[in-house]
Write an enzyme that holds these catalytic residues in place. Sequence first.
Site, PDB file in Angstrom:
ATOM      1  N   SER A   1      18.372  78.844  53.615  1.00  0.00           N
ATOM      2  CA  SER A   1      19.242  79.674  54.456  1.00  0.00           C
ATOM      3  C   SER A   1      20.549  80.047  53.756  1.00  0.00           C
ATOM      4  CB  SER A   1      19.555  78.942  55.752  1.00  0.00           C
ATOM      5  OG  SER A   1      18.360  78.654  56.433  1.00  0.00           O
TER       6      SER A   1
ATOM      7  N   THR B   1      14.164  74.831  54.024  1.00  0.00           N
ATOM      8  CA  THR B   1      13.739  73.878  55.054  1.00  0.00           C
ATOM      9  C   THR B   1      13.628  74.527  56.428  1.00  0.00           C
ATOM     10  OG1 THR B   1      14.747  72.043  53.863  1.00  0.00           O
ATOM     11  CG2 THR B   1      14.314  71.699  56.196  1.00  0.00           C
ATOM     12  N   CYS B   2      14.632  75.270  56.844  1.00  0.00           N
ATOM     13  CA  CYS B   2      14.658  75.800  58.213  1.00  0.00           C
ATOM     14  C   CYS B   2      13.424  76.653  58.495  1.00  0.00           C
ATOM     15  CB  CYS B   2      15.928  76.610  58.428  1.00  0.00           C
ATOM     16  SG  CYS B   2      15.940  77.496  59.985  1.00  0.00           S
TER      17      CYS B   2
ATOM     18  N   CYS C   1      13.431  74.004  61.356  1.00  0.00           N
ATOM     19  CA  CYS C   1      13.779  74.610  62.653  1.00  0.00           C
ATOM     20  C   CYS C   1      12.702  75.541  63.221  1.00  0.00           C
ATOM     21  CB  CYS C   1      15.062  75.426  62.537  1.00  0.00           C
ATOM     22  SG  CYS C   1      16.270  74.790  61.392  1.00  0.00           S
TER      23      CYS C   1
ATOM     24  N   LYS D   1       9.157  73.944  63.846  1.00  0.00           N
ATOM     25  CA  LYS D   1       9.391  72.933  64.896  1.00  0.00           C
ATOM     26  C   LYS D   1       9.534  73.583  66.260  1.00  0.00           C
ATOM     27  CE  LYS D   1      13.180  72.449  66.247  1.00  0.00           C
ATOM     28  NZ  LYS D   1      14.312  71.788  65.609  1.00  0.00           N
TER      29      LYS D   1
ATOM     30  N   TYR E   1      11.689  86.892  53.899  1.00  0.00           N
ATOM     31  CA  TYR E   1      12.826  86.432  53.095  1.00  0.00           C
ATOM     32  C   TYR E   1      12.697  86.920  51.654  1.00  0.00           C
ATOM     33  CZ  TYR E   1      15.313  83.446  56.376  1.00  0.00           C
ATOM     34  OH  TYR E   1      16.084  82.995  57.416  1.00  0.00           O
TER      35      TYR E   1
ATOM     36  N   ALA F   1      15.186  74.872  38.646  1.00  0.00           N
ATOM     37  CA  ALA F   1      16.268  75.140  37.689  1.00  0.00           C
ATOM     38  C   ALA F   1      17.179  73.926  37.636  1.00  0.00           C
ATOM     39  CB  ALA F   1      17.070  76.357  38.139  1.00  0.00           C
TER      40      ALA F   1
ATOM     41  N   TYR G   1      17.779  63.546  65.521  1.00  0.00           N
ATOM     42  CA  TYR G   1      17.267  64.874  65.893  1.00  0.00           C
ATOM     43  C   TYR G   1      15.744  64.968  65.715  1.00  0.00           C
ATOM     44  CZ  TYR G   1      21.875  67.227  65.627  1.00  0.00           C
ATOM     45  OH  TYR G   1      23.148  67.658  65.823  1.00  0.00           O
ATOM     46  N   ILE G   2      15.312  64.705  64.492  1.00  0.00           N
ATOM     47  CA  ILE G   2      13.901  64.960  64.172  1.00  0.00           C
ATOM     48  C   ILE G   2      12.997  64.030  64.970  1.00  0.00           C
ATOM     49  CG2 ILE G   2      12.184  64.932  62.304  1.00  0.00           C
ATOM     50  CD1 ILE G   2      14.421  65.841  60.397  1.00  0.00           C
TER      51      ILE G   2
ATOM     52  N   GLU H   1      12.854  65.164  68.630  1.00  0.00           N
ATOM     53  CA  GLU H   1      12.151  66.440  68.821  1.00  0.00           C
ATOM     54  C   GLU H   1      10.642  66.239  68.671  1.00  0.00           C
ATOM     55  OE1 GLU H   1      14.213  69.104  66.126  1.00  0.00           O
ATOM     56  OE2 GLU H   1      15.763  69.500  67.626  1.00  0.00           O
TER      57      GLU H   1
ATOM     58  N   ARG I   1      16.446  51.434  64.105  1.00  0.00           N
ATOM     59  CA  ARG I   1      17.121  50.234  63.557  1.00  0.00           C
ATOM     60  C   ARG I   1      18.253  49.780  64.470  1.00  0.00           C
ATOM     61  NH1 ARG I   1      21.033  52.832  58.838  1.00  0.00           N
ATOM     62  NH2 ARG I   1      22.030  54.311  60.227  1.00  0.00           N
TER      63      ARG I   1
ATOM     64  N   ARG J   1      22.706  59.184  68.112  1.00  0.00           N
ATOM     65  CA  ARG J   1      24.098  58.789  67.880  1.00  0.00           C
ATOM     66  C   ARG J   1      24.945  60.055  67.675  1.00  0.00           C
ATOM     67  NH1 ARG J   1      25.924  54.060  66.058  1.00  0.00           N
ATOM     68  NH2 ARG J   1      23.878  53.315  65.347  1.00  0.00           N
TER      69      ARG J   1
ATOM     70  N   THR K   1      21.562  74.808  59.922  1.00  0.00           N
ATOM     71  CA  THR K   1      21.272  76.098  59.306  1.00  0.00           C
ATOM     72  C   THR K   1      22.382  77.140  59.485  1.00  0.00           C
ATOM     73  OG1 THR K   1      18.923  75.738  59.513  1.00  0.00           O
ATOM     74  CG2 THR K   1      19.623  78.025  59.336  1.00  0.00           C
TER      75      THR K   1
ATOM     76  N   HIS L   1      23.620  83.121  91.060  1.00  0.00           N
ATOM     77  CA  HIS L   1      22.695  82.329  91.854  1.00  0.00           C
ATOM     78  C   HIS L   1      21.367  83.050  92.058  1.00  0.00           C
ATOM     79  CE1 HIS L   1      21.718  79.218  94.770  1.00  0.00           C
ATOM     80  NE2 HIS L   1      21.280  80.161  95.568  1.00  0.00           N
TER      81      HIS L   1
ATOM     82  N   GLU M   1      24.512  78.237  86.696  1.00  0.00           N
ATOM     83  CA  GLU M   1      25.623  78.327  87.658  1.00  0.00           C
ATOM     84  C   GLU M   1      26.335  76.976  87.805  1.00  0.00           C
ATOM     85  OE1 GLU M   1      24.650  78.959  91.888  1.00  0.00           O
ATOM     86  OE2 GLU M   1      22.590  78.450  91.412  1.00  0.00           O
TER      87      GLU M   1
HETATM   88  P1  NDP Z   1      19.625  61.857  62.044  1.00  0.00           P
HETATM   89  O1  NDP Z   1      20.805  61.584  61.206  1.00  0.00           O
HETATM   90  O2  NDP Z   1      19.735  62.768  63.193  1.00  0.00           O
HETATM   91  O3  NDP Z   1      19.044  60.479  62.596  1.00  0.00           O
HETATM   92  C1  NDP Z   1      18.678  59.454  61.727  1.00  0.00           C
HETATM   93  C2  NDP Z   1      18.091  58.308  62.530  1.00  0.00           C
HETATM   94  O4  NDP Z   1      17.523  57.369  61.627  1.00  0.00           O
HETATM   95  C3  NDP Z   1      19.100  57.573  63.365  1.00  0.00           C
HETATM   96  O5  NDP Z   1      18.470  57.169  64.548  1.00  0.00           O
HETATM   97  C4  NDP Z   1      19.505  56.407  62.486  1.00  0.00           C
HETATM   98  O6  NDP Z   1      19.825  55.238  63.197  1.00  0.00           O
HETATM   99  C5  NDP Z   1      18.217  56.139  61.713  1.00  0.00           C
HETATM  100  N1  NDP Z   1      18.451  55.696  60.335  1.00  0.00           N
HETATM  101  C6  NDP Z   1      19.330  56.212  59.468  1.00  0.00           C
HETATM  102  N2  NDP Z   1      19.241  55.586  58.280  1.00  0.00           N
HETATM  103  C7  NDP Z   1      18.284  54.655  58.395  1.00  0.00           C
HETATM  104  C8  NDP Z   1      17.729  53.695  57.532  1.00  0.00           C
HETATM  105  N3  NDP Z   1      18.151  53.563  56.278  1.00  0.00           N
HETATM  106  N4  NDP Z   1      16.741  52.887  58.000  1.00  0.00           N
HETATM  107  C9  NDP Z   1      16.308  53.021  59.255  1.00  0.00           C
HETATM  108  N5  NDP Z   1      16.794  53.915  60.126  1.00  0.00           N
HETATM  109  C10 NDP Z   1      17.759  54.721  59.705  1.00  0.00           C
HETATM  110  O7  NDP Z   1      18.501  62.345  60.992  1.00  0.00           O
HETATM  111  P2  NDP Z   1      17.195  63.232  61.147  1.00  0.00           P
HETATM  112  O8  NDP Z   1      16.345  62.824  60.003  1.00  0.00           O
HETATM  113  O9  NDP Z   1      16.635  63.176  62.512  1.00  0.00           O
HETATM  114  O10 NDP Z   1      17.744  64.702  60.910  1.00  0.00           O
HETATM  115  C11 NDP Z   1      18.480  65.006  59.728  1.00  0.00           C
HETATM  116  C12 NDP Z   1      19.484  66.087  60.000  1.00  0.00           C
HETATM  117  O11 NDP Z   1      18.816  67.326  60.132  1.00  0.00           O
HETATM  118  C13 NDP Z   1      20.248  65.909  61.316  1.00  0.00           C
HETATM  119  O12 NDP Z   1      21.366  65.095  61.162  1.00  0.00           O
HETATM  120  C14 NDP Z   1      20.605  67.335  61.656  1.00  0.00           C
HETATM  121  O13 NDP Z   1      21.811  67.653  61.055  1.00  0.00           O
HETATM  122  C15 NDP Z   1      19.482  68.153  61.049  1.00  0.00           C
HETATM  123  N6  NDP Z   1      18.542  68.583  62.114  1.00  0.00           N
HETATM  124  C16 NDP Z   1      19.006  69.404  63.103  1.00  0.00           C
HETATM  125  C17 NDP Z   1      18.160  69.812  64.115  1.00  0.00           C
HETATM  126  C18 NDP Z   1      18.705  70.680  65.199  1.00  0.00           C
HETATM  127  O14 NDP Z   1      19.769  71.268  65.024  1.00  0.00           O
HETATM  128  N7  NDP Z   1      18.034  70.776  66.362  1.00  0.00           N
HETATM  129  C19 NDP Z   1      16.759  69.412  64.144  1.00  0.00           C
HETATM  130  C20 NDP Z   1      16.389  68.542  63.084  1.00  0.00           C
HETATM  131  C21 NDP Z   1      17.251  68.151  62.105  1.00  0.00           C
HETATM  132  P3  NDP Z   1      21.229  54.953  63.926  1.00  0.00           P
HETATM  133  O15 NDP Z   1      20.895  54.926  65.383  1.00  0.00           O
HETATM  134  O16 NDP Z   1      21.661  53.639  63.423  1.00  0.00           O
HETATM  135  O17 NDP Z   1      22.163  56.056  63.579  1.00  0.00           O
END
Ligand code: NDP
Length: 452
Positions: A19, A46-47, A52, A55, A103, A119, A182-183, A186, A203, A209, A316, A441, A446
Amino acid sequence: MADDSTSYDFDLFVIGAGSGGVRAGRVAAAHGARVAIAEEYRIGGTCVIRGCVPKKLLVYGSHFAEELQDAANYGWTVEKMSFDWPKLRDAVLKDVDRLNEAYTATLDNHKVERFLERATITGPHSVKLASGKELTAKVILVATGAWPIVPKFEGSEHCITSNEVFHLETLPKRVLIAGAGYIAMEFAGIFNALGCHVTVANRSNVILRGYDESLRDRLLQITMARGIEYKFNCPFQKVTKREDGAFDVHFEGQDPVCADVVMIATGRRANTNGLGLENAGIVIGERGEVPVDDTGKTSCDSIYAVGDVTDRVQLTPVAIREGQAFADRLFGTSDVRIDYSFIPSAVFSQPPLAGVGLTEGQARNAYGSVKVFSSDFRPMKNVFGHRPERGLYKMIVDAATDKILGLHMIGPEAPEILQAAAIAVKAGLTKADFDATVALHPSMAEELVLMR
Ligand code: NDP
């Protein structure tokens, strides 16, 4: 730019056609720059290719399960309902091909020279392609994105990530997803809606979070009621393969779980391995990211970076803005700095949630005195569909000024509604401004102007 450009093969060499890279490349070319772009996988990044877009199509595809169930309440008889995973998967992959072509055409139309190979940076103005060809450029832009992190544990080779999930041969009966970001959330929603048994193992003891706690709690309740199982505080120990092809996932201090697919969604790390940044004197950060200033410039004057590889905001639209601003600044005439405040974001879980600005916790820490308004409602569609699930909208307001500090929503179409509301929040409107707007409404949106 200075006028020594002709001594280089290109004015701009972009590494990574995602992107951010594609936007920067085509805008720089439109400004008259001679641009080349290198991509080791597929144009789109990726997107478009494995994030995105595919997905969201899977979210749409899986959501039909609920729509078809509810259809009966509206008088429809849907006979012989069945779902064909390969059909959806292949249709999604076909759409990815279409976008990949679109693209590519964009780059060609702007006369951006494409190199479909890896590269690496060999110096402040030089890159080497995998084929051995060496090229020079006045400016190099690193837009290589990020890559799924797979923590080290025995049997990790049996697991998939979001890279592979779009290509599954069959729909698994049981899926275990590691992580609760996120991932994870979803895909938990997608698999759950498609009828798979889903376990989410994290974990820590939280999901998503960074999002507002009330919304996270609501999502947890709803998804548990929908059949998703959660295991908290359980880091992976090992994954072992059974003779029948299934996997046993072992955790520290918890019973193992058997699954047909184990998906790791534990964050993404900036794609800087082997990129040769050190050849230009650039030291990568602790999380593998390329450190940049507010113009995207690295510690090397001729090398810039945009998007996930900088690990600022991994979204993105942010990468696109950074790519656009970079190209306009270096090859055009405007000097726009990206404003990272009030970036709306959404999780396409089922139901989806979305937010902009500070969470209640963050606002209390930053402002002390805040007012919280909310609307906890059962959407009309859910009432009629005999679904107990309730939506929750929450507004955090600065008690001193009435200015909205944060807006958070969970419920059907929350991302669509929040995008519009985010304009008002970004513009600095107050709770009184929202209240002064007459409700539309009947709608879910609303509730935004009816919060108490
Ligand atoms: P996230 O950062 O959202 O979540 C990572 C998760 O994995 C958390 O629950 C975290 O736990 C856990 N974790 C992190 N490190 C470790 C580890 N070493 N061992 C075990 N567990 C771990 O990452 P995602 O992979 O889901 O997504 C990556 C990024 O991609 C997102 O941050 C976002 O920016 C982007 N994204 C955006 C989307 C959207 O806009 N709808 C959709 C998909 C991705 P803890 O609870 O401790 O934090």
